[in-house]
Write a protein that holds these residues in place. Sequence first.
Motif, PDB file in Angstrom:
ATOM      1  N   LEU A 128      31.350  24.951  68.607  1.00 38.47           N
ATOM      2  CA  LEU A 128      30.461  26.040  68.198  1.00 38.47           C
ATOM      3  C   LEU A 128      30.631  26.352  66.719  1.00 38.47           C
ATOM      4  O   LEU A 128      29.662  26.391  65.948  1.00 38.47           O
ATOM      5  N   VAL A 158      28.007  25.346  63.578  1.00 37.90           N
ATOM      6  CA  VAL A 158      27.331  26.309  62.702  1.00 37.90           C
ATOM      7  C   VAL A 158      27.682  26.040  61.237  1.00 37.90           C
ATOM      8  O   VAL A 158      26.807  26.059  60.364  1.00 37.90           O
ATOM      9  N   MET A 170      25.853  23.002  60.045  1.00 39.93           N
ATOM     10  CA  MET A 170      24.435  23.285  59.904  1.00 39.93           C
ATOM     11  C   MET A 170      24.172  24.078  58.617  1.00 39.93           C
ATOM     12  O   MET A 170      23.231  23.782  57.868  1.00 39.93           O
ATOM     13  N   ASN A 178      20.161  18.683  61.692  1.00 42.03           N
ATOM     14  CA  ASN A 178      20.054  20.031  62.233  1.00 42.03           C
ATOM     15  C   ASN A 178      19.623  20.028  63.693  1.00 42.03           C
ATOM     16  O   ASN A 178      20.108  20.826  64.492  1.00 42.03           O
ATOM     17  N   GLN A 179      18.704  19.126  64.049  1.00 44.11           N
ATOM     18  CA  GLN A 179      18.291  19.011  65.454  1.00 44.11           C
ATOM     19  C   GLN A 179      19.483  18.665  66.328  1.00 44.11           C
ATOM     20  O   GLN A 179      19.696  19.255  67.387  1.00 44.11           O
ATOM     21  N   ILE A 196      21.783  21.758  66.542  1.00 43.26           N
ATOM     22  CA  ILE A 196      21.326  22.902  67.328  1.00 43.26           C
ATOM     23  C   ILE A 196      21.439  22.592  68.818  1.00 43.26           C
ATOM     24  O   ILE A 196      21.761  23.466  69.627  1.00 43.26           O
ATOM     25  N   ILE A 197      21.229  21.328  69.190  1.00 46.00           N
ATOM     26  CA  ILE A 197      21.409  20.954  70.596  1.00 46.00           C
ATOM     27  C   ILE A 197      22.888  21.077  70.971  1.00 46.00           C
ATOM     28  O   ILE A 197      23.240  21.643  72.012  1.00 46.00           O
ATOM     29  N   ILE A 246      25.179  23.012  69.522  1.00 49.31           N
ATOM     30  CA  ILE A 246      25.568  24.426  69.541  1.00 49.31           C
ATOM     31  C   ILE A 246      25.074  25.093  70.825  1.00 49.31           C
ATOM     32  O   ILE A 246      25.809  25.812  71.494  1.00 49.31           O
ATOM     33  N   THR A 247      23.807  24.830  71.170  1.00 50.80           N
ATOM     34  CA  THR A 247      23.237  25.482  72.353  1.00 50.80           C
ATOM     35  C   THR A 247      24.025  25.128  73.611  1.00 50.80           C
ATOM     36  O   THR A 247      24.388  26.005  74.396  1.00 50.80           O
ATOM     37  N   PHE A 248      24.317  23.831  73.784  1.00 51.91           N
ATOM     38  CA  PHE A 248      24.920  23.448  75.053  1.00 51.91           C
ATOM     39  C   PHE A 248      26.432  23.646  75.079  1.00 51.91           C
ATOM     40  O   PHE A 248      26.997  23.845  76.163  1.00 51.91           O
ATOM     41  N   GLY A 287      27.570  26.246  73.591  1.00 49.09           N
ATOM     42  CA  GLY A 287      27.583  27.710  73.643  1.00 49.09           C
ATOM     43  C   GLY A 287      27.250  28.277  75.006  1.00 49.09           C
ATOM     44  O   GLY A 287      27.790  29.312  75.384  1.00 49.09           O
ATOM     45  N   ILE A 325      22.426  12.415  70.679  1.00 44.36           N
ATOM     46  CA  ILE A 325      22.335  13.834  70.339  1.00 44.36           C
ATOM     47  C   ILE A 325      21.916  14.700  71.536  1.00 44.36           C
ATOM     48  O   ILE A 325      22.052  15.916  71.495  1.00 44.36           O
ATOM     49  N   ILE A 326      21.396  14.072  72.614  1.00 46.97           N
ATOM     50  CA  ILE A 326      20.993  14.897  73.754  1.00 46.97           C
ATOM     51  C   ILE A 326      21.984  14.835  74.910  1.00 46.97           C
ATOM     52  O   ILE A 326      21.827  15.531  75.902  1.00 46.97           O
TER      53      ILE A 326
END
Lengths: 216, 428
Positions: free
Chosen positions: A56, A60, A63, A88-89, A92-93, A95-97, A99, A170-171
């Motif tokens: 996390l 950030v 980024m 950045n894409q 953000i993926i 960080i989201t997952f 997080g 990345i996914i």
Amino acid sequence: MKADDDLRQSRDQDVPAEVQTTVADDDIDDSQYVSGLPGILGVVDVAVARIEAVLLATGVLLMALNTMANVVGRYALGQSIFFTEELNQALIILITFAGISYAARHGRHIRMSAIFDALKPTLRKPLMILISVVTAAAMFLLTWYSIEYVSTQASRGRLLPALQIPVWWIIIWAPVGFFLTGVQYALTAVKNLIDKDIWLSTSTMEGYDNTGEEEV
Amino acid sequence: MSLMIFGTMIFLLLLGFPMMIPLIAGSLIGFVALFGGFGQLDTMVQQILGGIRPASLIAVPMFIFAADIMTRGQSANRLIDLVMAFVGHLKGGLAVSTATACTLFGAVSGSTQATVVAVGGPLRPRMLKAGYKDSFVLALIVNASDIAFLIPPSIGMIIYGVVSGTSISELFIAGIGPGLLILVMFSIYSYIYAHRHNVPTEPKSTWGERGEAVQRALWPLGFPVIIVGGIYGGIFSPTEAAAACVLYALILEMIMFREMTVKQLYATAKSTGLITAVVFILVGAGAAFSYVISFAQIPQEVLGAIGIDQMGQYGILFTISIAFFVGCMFVDPIVVILILVPIFAPVVNSAGLDPVLVGTIITLQVAIGSATPPFGCDIFTAIAVFKRPYAEVIRGTPPFIVMLLSVAVALIFFPQIALFLRDLAFAK
């Protein structure tokens, strides 16, 4: 009562509101995190929590660095960084997952708890178990289908145009994040079943942070 | 099908499920019903991932990060001192200062919750000591903090912009007018209140003290210069402005003031990451939901059922306003934006309404709804922060809600309140 609650309690009591700051309240001290799991599972859980926190924070920071460098590059040197958007894409993926399971662990997901809080404890407990079980089930369902999605992407072998790395790199965080979040909610259900108190997450007992909703 | 989707979502929301679950459940029902089973659920995952990917959404974590770095220091207090130095001595000056400080702080941080704490925290004891009633003080803090929603940077506007495909730069500029209008109304009300309750005034500051306050507040005021100036001047996109704010905040707090250590920076980044994740999973789930309901033509069904085609432009704007206002009385603003914007999107397009005006109206309604009982989320922030019971927090709110709603009505009939600055900045 563990980890988060001790911190919150020591901070809240008898301290006038005006000297408390909200941002300090948002900080979670990972070295204080105590897993609700026994033995080796607990060790794994603490390790996962640490990794999530590191991902996390570094996500950030990277980024910010990436976006700032792009702005500086564009205005000071007249040149944009060609991979900024893709990086950045990816971040953000990540960080989201990372997080969502970290938030589940610390009971920080946004919820409308006004009605929940007004119920009697004898009703709140079964409701909390229901919420945890259903949420865990939804997360595991999404884990399954995101594995399917990621493997389809991997089998196609597509590369990100600028970074030239496979798209699935990345996914891959999506199934991992959904799975770990599901585990957290499942454990919350178990914790509520075996403990006499009501737990919002494996490490957060209800009652100390009744903001209910967090706004951003 | 729409009844089942919305019924399930409302039920889950009210029971207290994490807000991602109603969104995920709504999309699940949609996907399963539309595609006759679980076969297309990887498309749902694809939509979730696609929802969090747009480059302009990067502005959200960057603005949160910049504000988080900046507001850990003394910036809120500096802004309060600045305002107090100039208007503190007027009748109702403390209340006017509170409203103004909320507005200024909103230009640094887009969060109403942070504004309640950072501005309300230090000012409430001073107002109580000066003789204001607590019900007035609490209502003022809660409602004035909502101005932060309209003043850029605004997270709600970024998400509306991405969901509806509207220019975020234009939205940011359009929010300033209504935000300032609300500030003026609250100030007038505070003045009248102080007169009627005969609240004593504060001592007047000297020009020397004022100069010092200006100097101390200059640094946090760099934020609105970067954001509004950068966007107004056409230099920055919102994401670039956000990155510039992070850079500015880092230079100030780490190099010039040396108030922030590397360890604190790490903790700030982690807290930003956590807030970002919690919002972005909603944005992702919202994208999947939006995909499935537009695929199933549910917006047309719902809009047809309420007869929106016969309403005309004013009727449509009032319907949108009421829907968002009521939604935010119960649910978090971001969730309401994610659910309702795609529903109203077809009619906004077909009626030829300006999406920037609609976005500003929605942002205003979202702000009002968040401060409105029964479940407006800012009320609960105030309960948690000030440790006052629910009844006391909401007692003073009616006059403020009336003022806010009158601004909302004014905005519908006089869109120039929002669009004047926009037209000026973007030469429309």
